[in-house]
Design an enzyme around this catalytic site. Structure first.
Site, short mmCIF file in Angstrom:
data_model
loop_
_atom_site.label_atom_id
_atom_site.label_comp_id
_atom_site.label_asym_id
_atom_site.label_seq_id
_atom_site.Cartn_x
_atom_site.Cartn_y
_atom_site.Cartn_z
CG ASP A 1 -3.14 3.62 -3.38
OD1 ASP A 1 -4.05 2.84 -3.71
OD2 ASP A 1 -3.16 4.29 -2.35
CD GLU A 2 -5.12 -0.96 -1.43
OE1 GLU A 2 -5.43 -2.15 -1.33
OE2 GLU A 2 -5.87 -0.03 -1.12
CG ASP B 1 -2.05 0.92 1.14
OD1 ASP B 1 -2.04 1.77 0.23
OD2 ASP B 1 -2.96 0.84 1.99
#
Length: 362
Positions: free
Chosen positions: A119-120, A22
């Site tokens: 973003d993960e 993350d």
DNA sequence: TCTGGGGTCCTTACTCTA
DNA sequence: TCTGTAGAGTAAGGACCC
């Protein structure tokens, strides 16, 4: 920190090693790379970057979070909480470039990667040589070296625990969670930390005297199923015990393509709504064609000034990517909504997608 | 007072058909 | 032919995620 696992809980394949990455305050962190002079100042990325206009916070830097600013908060509220914040517009293309570089690094560690938004990502490192902690450290070091960005990493026997783990130490954290750690590390956490528990469910749980994940586990599966339904109740129980079996999904096809627009000022006349609908429909059809899809169902969404939200849908006899057919269907749907109040938002969605060239027999 | 945009999935209700 | 029902498909809304 408790490292390796004892198979006392979890119930499933305790030998799997799933890693969740993350990125820390991703949009704000990318902006700071371009504007190092803003380092240390509270930065808010969201909407058009003008906090006097409509829009919400996409990412707040950790400095801005100290003022109570957080994601999904209206920009106007953020401005009130933190007048000294620097407000920047969302530059999605730039973040996507960084995201692609990070995903490329992850794929070199393991080909079993699930992309979860910009973003993960999840990575199955079961077959990756080396201890989990070392792999986690190596990923963090490489991401930082090649992008200048920090991330938080969680490693656990399944996706659910890995995601909770990555959130335990932020920013720049590395956390290993084994099934045996569930009572100590997971149960004290707020129920809201369970993926799938949003603000509504959290309130519902609180009303039933449930505040932590441990409180959920203590109620037992029957009690939860009775109150939250077979499917969600069972999920809540298993999740609270750290049990979760969903696999890493490496390939993904879109199920729908949509566009929506919130007016800067609520629209009081049909012409404004119609113009927006026509333009959004063109965008949707253009995206569909670009990605090589045709769709069967057209849905129109209207949100009124009081936030009442209605949708009307029509399913066609067969898939199409014809703009005229789409436009006509969208307007037919719009015609079934009485525009008795001012309109805040208009949206259009194409679903029932089929890749062009895919067999006609489904 | 304020509440974006692009998605997924679930539940419930309704309608059609075998 | 009538009636009841199960199941599929569709429609609408809501919660949630990043």
């Amino acid at each position: 920190m408790a490292f390796y696992y004892t198979l006392t809980m979890g119930g499933q394949d305790g030998n799997k090693r799933i890693l969740h990455v993350d990125m820390d305050a991703f949009f704000a962190a990318v902006e700071l790379l371009r504007r190092p002079e803003l380092k240390g100042r509270p930065v808010v990325v969201g909407g058009s970057g003008d906090p006097t206009k409509r829009g919400v916070v996409s990412t707040a830097s950790y400095e801005a979070r100290r003022f109570g600013v957080h994601s999904a908060m209206p920009l106007k509220t953020a401005l009130k909480l933190c007048p000294q914040c620097v407000f920047l517009p969302v530059d999605y293309n730039e973040y996507a470039r960084f995201s692609a570089r990070i995903k490329k690094i992850l794929l070199e560690i393991s080909p079993l990667m699930e992309d979860v938004g910009i973003d993960e990502a999840y990575l199955d490192i079961t077959a990756t040589p080396g201890p989990s902690e070392e792999i986690g450290r190596a990923i963090k070091a490489r991401v930082f070296r090649e992008t200048g960005l920090t991330c938080s990493v969680g490693i656990a026997p399944n996706k659910l625990l890995a995601k909770i783990a990555s959130d335990l130490r932020k920013p720049d954290g590395l956390t290993l969670v084994g099934p045996g750690d569930v009572p100590e590390l997971i149960w004290p956490l707020s129920a809201r930390k369970l993926p799938g528990v949003g603000p509504k469910t959290e309130e519902l749980l609180k009303g039933l005297g449930i505040n932590t994940i441990g409180d959920i586990a203590a109620r037992g599966p029957e009690w939860l199923r009775e109150r939250f339904g077979e499917s969600f109740g069972q999920y809540l129980y298993e999740a609270s015990m750290g049990i979760h079996e969903s696999p890493i999904i490496t390939e993904w096809k879109p199920k729908s393509i949509s566009r929506e627009e919130t007016f800067e000022q609520d629209a009081a006349n049909w012409q404004t709504v119609a113009r927006a609908l026509a333009s959004l429909t063109r965008d949707v059809v253009s995206s569909m064609r670009q990605e090589g899809y045709a769709a069967r169902t057209v849905t129109v969404k209207i949100r009124f000034e009081d936030f009442e939200t209605l949708s009307r849908a029509r399913t066609l006899k067969q898939e199409t990517d014809d703009l005229e057919v789409f436009r006509r269907t969208a307007f037919e749907c719009l015609g079934r909504i009485e525009l008795a109040k001012r309109v805040r938002l208009v949206g259009v969605r194409a679903s029932g997608l089929k890749a062009r060239g895919e067999s006609e027999i489904s």
